[in-house]
Motif scaffolding. Structure first.
Motif, PDB file in Angstrom:
ATOM      1  N   ALA A 269       0.829  -1.202   0.000  1.00 10.48           N
ATOM      2  CA  ALA A 269       0.000   0.000   0.000  1.00 10.48           C
ATOM      3  C   ALA A 269       0.862   1.251   0.000  1.00 10.48           C
ATOM      4  O   ALA A 269       0.555   2.236  -0.703  1.00 10.48           O
ATOM      5  CB  ALA A 269      -0.925  -0.008   1.215  1.00 10.48           C
ATOM      6  N   ALA A 270       1.946   1.235   0.775  1.00  7.43           N
ATOM      7  CA  ALA A 270       2.844   2.389   0.820  1.00  7.43           C
ATOM      8  C   ALA A 270       3.499   2.624  -0.533  1.00  7.43           C
ATOM      9  O   ALA A 270       3.677   3.773  -0.956  1.00  7.43           O
ATOM     10  CB  ALA A 270       3.904   2.181   1.899  1.00  7.43           C
ATOM     11  N   LEU A 271       3.852   1.552  -1.238  1.00  8.26           N
ATOM     12  CA  LEU A 271       4.467   1.677  -2.551  1.00  8.26           C
ATOM     13  C   LEU A 271       3.481   2.240  -3.569  1.00  8.26           C
ATOM     14  O   LEU A 271       3.817   3.139  -4.355  1.00  8.26           O
ATOM     15  CB  LEU A 271       4.986   0.319  -3.021  1.00  8.26           C
ATOM     16  CG  LEU A 271       5.557   0.248  -4.442  1.00  8.26           C
ATOM     17  CD1 LEU A 271       6.699   1.236  -4.618  1.00  8.26           C
ATOM     18  CD2 LEU A 271       6.039  -1.168  -4.745  1.00  8.26           C
ATOM     19  N   VAL A 272       2.255   1.739  -3.556  1.00  8.92           N
ATOM     20  CA  VAL A 272       1.243   2.230  -4.506  1.00  8.92           C
ATOM     21  C   VAL A 272       1.012   3.725  -4.312  1.00  8.92           C
ATOM     22  O   VAL A 272       0.793   4.463  -5.278  1.00  8.92           O
ATOM     23  CB  VAL A 272      -0.075   1.446  -4.339  1.00  8.92           C
ATOM     24  CG1 VAL A 272      -1.188   2.055  -5.187  1.00  8.92           C
ATOM     25  CG2 VAL A 272       0.123  -0.017  -4.727  1.00  8.92           C
ATOM     26  N   ALA A 273       1.102   4.191  -3.075  1.00 10.34           N
ATOM     27  CA  ALA A 273       0.889   5.609  -2.784  1.00 10.34           C
ATOM     28  C   ALA A 273       1.931   6.508  -3.441  1.00 10.34           C
ATOM     29  O   ALA A 273       1.702   7.722  -3.580  1.00 10.34           O
ATOM     30  CB  ALA A 273       0.873   5.847  -1.277  1.00 10.34           C
ATOM     31  N   THR A 274       3.062   5.946  -3.878  1.00 11.26           N
ATOM     32  CA  THR A 274       4.115   6.742  -4.514  1.00 11.26           C
ATOM     33  C   THR A 274       3.972   6.799  -6.035  1.00 11.26           C
ATOM     34  O   THR A 274       4.713   7.535  -6.691  1.00 11.26           O
ATOM     35  CB  THR A 274       5.504   6.168  -4.183  1.00 11.26           C
ATOM     36  OG1 THR A 274       5.674   4.890  -4.836  1.00 11.26           O
ATOM     37  CG2 THR A 274       5.690   5.993  -2.689  1.00 11.26           C
ATOM     38  N   LEU A 275       3.041   6.065  -6.616  1.00 13.22           N
ATOM     39  CA  LEU A 275       2.915   5.992  -8.072  1.00 13.22           C
ATOM     40  C   LEU A 275       2.182   7.210  -8.620  1.00 13.22           C
ATOM     41  O   LEU A 275       1.320   7.790  -7.960  1.00 13.22           O
ATOM     42  CB  LEU A 275       2.166   4.719  -8.475  1.00 13.22           C
ATOM     43  CG  LEU A 275       2.749   3.387  -7.982  1.00 13.22           C
ATOM     44  CD1 LEU A 275       1.897   2.228  -8.491  1.00 13.22           C
ATOM     45  CD2 LEU A 275       4.199   3.222  -8.435  1.00 13.22           C
ATOM     46  N   ASP A 276       2.514   7.580  -9.869  1.00 12.70           N
ATOM     47  CA  ASP A 276       1.787   8.679 -10.506  1.00 12.70           C
ATOM     48  C   ASP A 276       0.513   8.149 -11.161  1.00 12.70           C
ATOM     49  O   ASP A 276       0.249   6.945 -11.162  1.00 12.70           O
ATOM     50  CB  ASP A 276       2.668   9.417 -11.525  1.00 12.70           C
ATOM     51  CG  ASP A 276       3.144   8.540 -12.677  1.00 12.70           C
ATOM     52  OD1 ASP A 276       2.393   7.625 -13.099  1.00 12.70           O
ATOM     53  OD2 ASP A 276       4.259   8.773 -13.186  1.00 12.70           O
ATOM     54  N   ASP A 277      -0.287   9.043 -11.727  1.00 11.05           N
ATOM     55  CA  ASP A 277      -1.596   8.662 -12.252  1.00 11.05           C
ATOM     56  C   ASP A 277      -1.502   7.631 -13.366  1.00 11.05           C
ATOM     57  O   ASP A 277      -2.306   6.686 -13.421  1.00 11.05           O
ATOM     58  CB  ASP A 277      -2.340   9.900 -12.756  1.00 11.05           C
ATOM     59  CG  ASP A 277      -2.768  10.827 -11.628  1.00 11.05           C
ATOM     60  OD1 ASP A 277      -2.749  10.382 -10.461  1.00 11.05           O
ATOM     61  OD2 ASP A 277      -3.124  11.987 -11.907  1.00 11.05           O
ATOM     62  N   ASP A 278      -0.546   7.785 -14.265  1.00 12.47           N
ATOM     63  CA  ASP A 278      -0.405   6.827 -15.369  1.00 12.47           C
ATOM     64  C   ASP A 278      -0.013   5.449 -14.847  1.00 12.47           C
ATOM     65  O   ASP A 278      -0.508   4.428 -15.333  1.00 12.47           O
ATOM     66  CB  ASP A 278       0.636   7.320 -16.378  1.00 12.47           C
ATOM     67  CG  ASP A 278       0.146   8.523 -17.188  1.00 12.47           C
ATOM     68  OD1 ASP A 278      -1.088   8.741 -17.220  1.00 12.47           O
ATOM     69  OD2 ASP A 278       0.992   9.230 -17.760  1.00 12.47           O
ATOM     70  N   GLU A 279       0.867   5.422 -13.863  1.00 11.67           N
ATOM     71  CA  GLU A 279       1.281   4.145 -13.287  1.00 11.67           C
ATOM     72  C   GLU A 279       0.127   3.475 -12.551  1.00 11.67           C
ATOM     73  O   GLU A 279      -0.037   2.249 -12.614  1.00 11.67           O
ATOM     74  CB  GLU A 279       2.468   4.366 -12.346  1.00 11.67           C
ATOM     75  CG  GLU A 279       3.753   4.755 -13.073  1.00 11.67           C
ATOM     76  CD  GLU A 279       4.848   5.223 -12.127  1.00 11.67           C
ATOM     77  OE1 GLU A 279       6.031   5.035 -12.462  1.00 11.67           O
ATOM     78  OE2 GLU A 279       4.521   5.794 -11.054  1.00 11.67           O
ATOM     79  N   ILE A 280      -0.678   4.274 -11.874  1.00  9.65           N
ATOM     80  CA  ILE A 280      -1.854   3.733 -11.189  1.00  9.65           C
ATOM     81  C   ILE A 280      -2.821   3.129 -12.196  1.00  9.65           C
ATOM     82  O   ILE A 280      -3.342   2.019 -12.002  1.00  9.65           O
ATOM     83  CB  ILE A 280      -2.565   4.829 -10.369  1.00  9.65           C
ATOM     84  CG1 ILE A 280      -1.716   5.251  -9.173  1.00  9.65           C
ATOM     85  CG2 ILE A 280      -3.949   4.355  -9.921  1.00  9.65           C
ATOM     86  CD1 ILE A 280      -1.639   4.235  -8.064  1.00  9.65           C
TER      87      ILE A 280
END
Length: 280
Positions: free
Chosen positions: A237-248
């Motif tokens: 969850a902490a890693l996903v929080a660092t992704l940008d919109d395209d990566e999400i």
């Protein structure tokens, strides 16, 4: 990174996860209640006992024991993340648990006297500790002779796609989780029966019993699974929080494809397996 820095990082992570665990408490308890019931049954609490819940999170397993030990009994609900302790205290107020105290406590260094508790439960805690051997020794120290410890850890990654799928896709996208799931504090650091038995025996226990238990993680739709992974799943969850919109967006697309084998109508049913341990 030193051990102290790793502990501080882990503590900060689980403090940040506490709101998600509170929000998703009903789903989590509905899914995993059989584990909590197994732990409490194998500790075999009696009216008037003192029961210690280690890494209690929102506190559900300990609250089952609190019903049995009654007003003359005493539940000590602990976690090393202050926000988790607060979540357990709030839940106790909501459901009417009045025979519990709540302590911020590191299980590797317990602020409790020798031979002071009649039973110990720990759901998914020891595996996430950097020194579980020390925590097991501490548990033996505070547990009265002849009484029991019961805890649960997760079996290996092939048994638990509910948690490994997200990490696998992130790795394929060049964003692998940084922690070693088999290393100290990793989710699968205690995923083998013989390792568990060896650790528990070395901590001073003689009667060690292990039992696998299947857990089905059932989500009504993709958004339910996504919320679970991004609000409760620790390091992922902490890693996903660092992704940008395209990566999400790409992650969501790939995750939907990866979930297809587990589809049940509009939702998903994803298997898991835990290892339950009792010792005295």
């Amino acid at each position: 990174m030193s051990l102290d820095e790793m502990r501080a990082k882990s503590q900060d992570l689980w403090d940040r996860m506490a709101p998600g665990w509170t929000k998703q408490r009903d789903f989590m308890w509905r899914t995993t209640r059989p584990i909590g019931e197994w732990l409490v049954a194998h500790v075999d609490p009696k009216p008037g006992d003192t029961i210690l819940d280690i890494a209690a999170g929102p506190g559900d397993s300990g609250f089952l024991a609190a019903q049995i030990i009654g007003d003359e009994g005493h539940l000590i609900s602990t976690d090393f993340a202050e926000s988790m302790v607060g979540a357990a205290r709030d839940l106790a107020t909501q459901i009417g648990v009045t025979n519990a105290e709540f302590k911020v406590m590191d299980a590797e260094h317990m602020d409790l006297p020798d031979d002071s508790v009649d039973g110990v439960v720990c759901r998914w805690g020891f595996m996430l500790m950097l020194d579980p051997d020390a925590a097991l020794r501490e548990t033996r120290r505070v547990l009265r002779p002849g009484r029991k410890l019961a805890f649960s850890v997760w079996s290996g990654p092939t048994d638990n796609p509910w948690v490994t799928l997200m990490g696998m896709i992130l790795t394929q996208q060049g964003k692998p989780p940084q922690n070693d799931p088999f290393g100290p504090g990793g989710m699968f650091s205690m995923s083998e029966h013989e390792r568990i038995r060896s650790m528990v025996t070395a901590a001073g226990y003689s009667d060690v019993q292990l039992e696998d238990m299947d857990v089905s993680w059932d989500f009504v739709d993709f958004e339910g699974f996504w919320t679970f992974q991004t609000e409760l799943a620790g390091a992922v969850a902490a890693l996903v929080a660092t992704l940008d919109d395209d990566e999400i967006e790409q992650l969501r697309t790939d995750l939907k494809a990866g979930l297809e084998p587990y589809r049940t109508g509009d939702g998903y049913s994803i298997p898991g397996k835990t290892i339950n341990v009792s010792a005295s």
